[in-house]
Design a protein around this motif. Structure first.
Motif, PDB file in Angstrom:
ATOM      1  N   LYS A 127       0.784  -1.021  -0.038  1.00 47.61           N
ATOM      2  CA  LYS A 127      -0.039  -0.106  -0.058  1.00 47.61           C
ATOM      3  C   LYS A 127       1.019   1.096  -0.018  1.00 47.61           C
ATOM      4  O   LYS A 127       0.623   2.311  -0.487  1.00 47.61           O
ATOM      5  CB  LYS A 127      -0.888   0.234   1.176  1.00 47.61           C
ATOM      6  N   LEU A 128       2.142   1.124   0.701  1.00 49.69           N
ATOM      7  CA  LEU A 128       2.959   2.197   0.697  1.00 49.69           C
ATOM      8  C   LEU A 128       3.412   2.627  -0.574  1.00 49.69           C
ATOM      9  O   LEU A 128       3.832   3.569  -1.195  1.00 49.69           O
ATOM     10  CB  LEU A 128       4.039   2.021   1.805  1.00 49.69           C
ATOM     11  N   ALA A 153      19.510  -7.925  -2.259  1.00 55.56           N
ATOM     12  CA  ALA A 153      19.428  -8.908  -1.405  1.00 55.56           C
ATOM     13  C   ALA A 153      19.255 -10.336  -2.233  1.00 55.56           C
ATOM     14  O   ALA A 153      19.088 -10.079  -3.357  1.00 55.56           O
ATOM     15  CB  ALA A 153      18.367  -8.843  -0.466  1.00 55.56           C
ATOM     16  N   CYS A 154      19.492 -11.181  -1.587  1.00 59.14           N
ATOM     17  CA  CYS A 154      19.338 -12.588  -1.992  1.00 59.14           C
ATOM     18  C   CYS A 154      17.938 -12.756  -2.873  1.00 59.14           C
ATOM     19  O   CYS A 154      17.651 -13.973  -3.444  1.00 59.14           O
ATOM     20  CB  CYS A 154      19.810 -13.779  -1.470  1.00 59.14           C
ATOM     21  N   ASP A 155      17.042 -12.078  -2.320  1.00 59.33           N
ATOM     22  CA  ASP A 155      15.591 -12.282  -2.876  1.00 59.33           C
ATOM     23  C   ASP A 155      15.439 -11.700  -4.067  1.00 59.33           C
ATOM     24  O   ASP A 155      14.391 -11.526  -4.734  1.00 59.33           O
ATOM     25  CB  ASP A 155      14.677 -11.603  -1.731  1.00 59.33           C
ATOM     26  N   SER A 156      16.657 -11.335  -4.684  1.00 57.15           N
ATOM     27  CA  SER A 156      16.472 -10.673  -5.820  1.00 57.15           C
ATOM     28  C   SER A 156      15.883  -9.280  -6.213  1.00 57.15           C
ATOM     29  O   SER A 156      15.715  -8.856  -7.237  1.00 57.15           O
ATOM     30  CB  SER A 156      16.373 -11.609  -7.135  1.00 57.15           C
ATOM     31  N   LEU A 157      15.767  -8.719  -4.956  1.00 57.19           N
ATOM     32  CA  LEU A 157      15.098  -7.281  -4.878  1.00 57.19           C
ATOM     33  C   LEU A 157      15.993  -6.276  -4.565  1.00 57.19           C
ATOM     34  O   LEU A 157      16.891  -6.481  -3.440  1.00 57.19           O
ATOM     35  CB  LEU A 157      13.879  -7.194  -4.169  1.00 57.19           C
ATOM     36  N   ALA A 158      15.824  -5.079  -4.774  1.00 55.23           N
ATOM     37  CA  ALA A 158      16.425  -3.833  -4.385  1.00 55.23           C
ATOM     38  C   ALA A 158      15.482  -3.024  -3.826  1.00 55.23           C
ATOM     39  O   ALA A 158      14.454  -2.834  -4.228  1.00 55.23           O
ATOM     40  CB  ALA A 158      17.263  -3.234  -5.586  1.00 55.23           C
ATOM     41  N   LYS A 159      15.872  -2.486  -2.542  1.00 54.06           N
ATOM     42  CA  LYS A 159      14.943  -1.575  -1.912  1.00 54.06           C
ATOM     43  C   LYS A 159      15.499  -0.246  -1.489  1.00 54.06           C
ATOM     44  O   LYS A 159      16.792  -0.219  -1.149  1.00 54.06           O
ATOM     45  CB  LYS A 159      14.343  -2.425  -0.664  1.00 54.06           C
ATOM     46  N   LEU A 160      14.636   0.928  -1.478  1.00 52.20           N
ATOM     47  CA  LEU A 160      15.117   2.048  -1.268  1.00 52.20           C
ATOM     48  C   LEU A 160      14.442   2.467   0.019  1.00 52.20           C
ATOM     49  O   LEU A 160      13.249   2.341   0.319  1.00 52.20           O
ATOM     50  CB  LEU A 160      14.545   3.088  -2.263  1.00 52.20           C
ATOM     51  N   GLY A 216      12.898   4.682   8.610  1.00 52.21           N
ATOM     52  CA  GLY A 216      13.143   3.185   8.626  1.00 52.21           C
ATOM     53  C   GLY A 216      12.166   2.543   7.618  1.00 52.21           C
ATOM     54  O   GLY A 216      12.117   1.360   7.403  1.00 52.21           O
ATOM     55  N   THR A 217      11.433   3.282   6.847  1.00 56.74           N
ATOM     56  CA  THR A 217      10.591   2.569   5.998  1.00 56.74           C
ATOM     57  C   THR A 217      11.045   2.190   4.648  1.00 56.74           C
ATOM     58  O   THR A 217      12.035   3.240   4.133  1.00 56.74           O
ATOM     59  CB  THR A 217       9.366   3.564   5.611  1.00 56.74           C
ATOM     60  N   CYS A 218      10.532   1.379   3.886  1.00 52.60           N
ATOM     61  CA  CYS A 218      10.874   0.981   2.673  1.00 52.60           C
ATOM     62  C   CYS A 218       9.960   1.927   1.762  1.00 52.60           C
ATOM     63  O   CYS A 218       8.780   1.719   1.692  1.00 52.60           O
ATOM     64  CB  CYS A 218      10.764  -0.686   2.388  1.00 52.60           C
ATOM     65  N   LYS A 219      10.685   2.541   0.873  1.00 47.97           N
ATOM     66  CA  LYS A 219       9.629   3.421   0.202  1.00 47.97           C
ATOM     67  C   LYS A 219       9.449   2.959  -1.290  1.00 47.97           C
ATOM     68  O   LYS A 219       8.468   3.167  -1.857  1.00 47.97           O
ATOM     69  CB  LYS A 219      10.642   4.766  -0.130  1.00 47.97           C
ATOM     70  N   GLN A 220      10.623   2.222  -1.815  1.00 49.35           N
ATOM     71  CA  GLN A 220      10.140   1.728  -3.209  1.00 49.35           C
ATOM     72  C   GLN A 220      10.850   0.243  -3.382  1.00 49.35           C
ATOM     73  O   GLN A 220      11.904   0.011  -2.425  1.00 49.35           O
ATOM     74  CB  GLN A 220      10.920   2.447  -4.349  1.00 49.35           C
ATOM     75  N   THR A 221      10.409  -0.665  -4.092  1.00 54.26           N
ATOM     76  CA  THR A 221      11.120  -1.794  -4.302  1.00 54.26           C
ATOM     77  C   THR A 221      11.120  -2.174  -5.758  1.00 54.26           C
ATOM     78  O   THR A 221      10.372  -1.744  -6.517  1.00 54.26           O
ATOM     79  CB  THR A 221      10.045  -2.918  -3.715  1.00 54.26           C
TER      80      THR A 221
END
Lengths: 70, 342
Positions: free
Chosen positions: A19-20, B205-212, B218-223
């Motif tokens: 949702k974010l 990460a090893c989950d093949s995702l990049a996160k901002l 502390g929040t993850c804004k984008q994946t």
């Protein structure tokens, strides 16, 4: 039983996170790409790996020592 | 039992719906590819960098290196159990820091030049004061439950770490305690990079995702998804508006943060080796990617073409870095040597 509760808690967290992420503003790719290209172009002359600096200004070059055997 | 299953099904449906919405929103702004836009950009031509220094000193595989903010000193970490601090202008070793645990995987230089940090299979990030008469352990940051894969200093009082326990963490070096824990990855975090404005950071990460991530909240804004295997390396484009990732799937990708999607991929059928490290030249035009094939390949970031290669290592290139002044590129390898090129 608690394993299911944990899975549900995880799923709820995933939903909250999605949702974010769904509601952000997105720029057109063409504009984003143009911005990146413009940045590269503007900074090309200041990028020593793209526009090499003269040897005298290269801090990593081997400094030649001139010795004479007398 | 049935109620729980019903709730799981409902949540899964909601997840799928939200994911579809995100994909649709991304598609809606996808009005053209980067390589198409870059058609009119002048080519960089063949990039041929010379080997300027071969730094010998480590006795085992080098796992990590990091430039000092002064663009002159550099720290390297090897599983011979030592950190070495080098003067790259002369090739001299300035300091050796003996490690409690030889299984080091990451190293970082503080912007002030006063501190270095390292960590690995001991799960601990140890911070050393290298300006003391002999290197002194300042703090042992011990809370991760998995290996320390990467760390970066924000200042002499704050550091961010990435761990095999799938979390990243912001630590207060005065107290040695965790300030913020960043949880959202479902695989080992392998790499992190700070944004130029230092308000956010990215993790691969090893989950093949990049996160901002937003550092303070502390929040993850984008994946960002797309890779089909572990992301081992990640870096910011110098403007802060895009990120570059390197993966075990043998490709690198550039994701634009404002378009919220991949804008170009860097892969070649002849390259069948995983990417271990990435670094960008100062204008963002060149990507230096270290591979398991013992080479560091150079990519034109805008056109997506290979424009050069740094060959010379006798084993996997494990780390790559460009100093702040952009003067050269350093590669570190499992062959125990570091090489400087420009």
């Amino acid at each position: 039983m608690s394993n299911n509760m944990a899975k549900i808690a995880d799923a709820r967290k995933t939903v909250e996170q999605l949702k974010l992420e769904v509601n952000i503003e997105r720029m057109m790719v063409s504009k984003a790409a143009a911005d990146l290209m413009a940045y590269c172009e503007t900074h090309a002359k200041d990028d020593p790996l793209v526009t090499p600096v003269p040897s005298s200004e290269n801090p990593f070059r081997e400094k030649k020592l001139f010795c004479e055997i007398l | 039992m049935a109620a729980e299953k019903a709730e799981m099904d409902a949540l899964k449906k909601e997840c799928d719906g939200l994911r579809a919405q995100i994909e649709a929103a991304r598609k809606a702004v996808n009005d053209g590819s980067m390589s198409a836009s870059a058609g009119g950009v002048e080519a960089v031509g063949r990039v041929q960098l010379k080997l300027r220094k071969n730094l010998k000193g480590h006795l085992a595989k080098i796992y990590a290196m990091h430039w000092s903010a002064d663009s002159r000193q550099m720290v390297s970490a090897s599983q011979d159990g030592k950190l070495l601090i080098w003067d790259t202008f002369t090739g001299n070793k300035l300091t050796a820091v003996p490690l409690k645990s030889a299984w080091v995987m990451s190293v970082a230089f503080a912007p002030s030049g006063n501190l270095v940090a390292s960590g690995g299979l001991d799960n601990i990030c140890t911070v050393y004061n290298i300006k003391a008469a002999s290197p002194k352990t300042l703090r042992e940051l011990d809370a991760h439950t998995g290996y320390l894969s990467c760390s970066r200093f924000l200042s002499d009082s704050e550091i961010i770490t990435a761990s095999g326990d799938t979390t990243c963490c912001l630590w207060d070096l005065e107290t040695g305690k965790q300030k913020v824990v960043f949880t959202n990855h479902i695989g080992d975090c392998m790499s992190l990079a700070l944004s130029p404005d230092e308000n956010s950071f990215i993790s691969g990460a090893c989950d093949s995702l990049a996160k901002l991530w937003d550092i303070r909240s502390g929040t993850c804004k984008q994946t960002f998804s797309g890779h089909t295997s572990d992301i081992n390396a990640i870096a910011f484009f110098p403007s802060g508006n895009a990120i570059i990732t390197g993966s075990d799937d043998c490709s690198c990708k550039m994701y634009d943060l404002r378009a919220d999607q991949e804008v170009i991929g860097y892969q070649d059928t002849s390259l069948n080796a995983g990417v271990t490290s990435v670094a960008l030249s100062n204008s963002g035009r060149l990507i230096f990617a270290g591979y398991d094939d013992f080479n560091c390949h150079i990519w034109d970031s805008l056109k997506g073409e290979k424009v050069g290669v740094l060959s010379g290592h006798d084993n996997r290139v494990s780390c790559t870095g460009v100093p702040a002044d952009g003067m050269g590129v350093c590669t570190g390898s499992w062959d125990s040597f570091l090489k400087l090129w420009n």
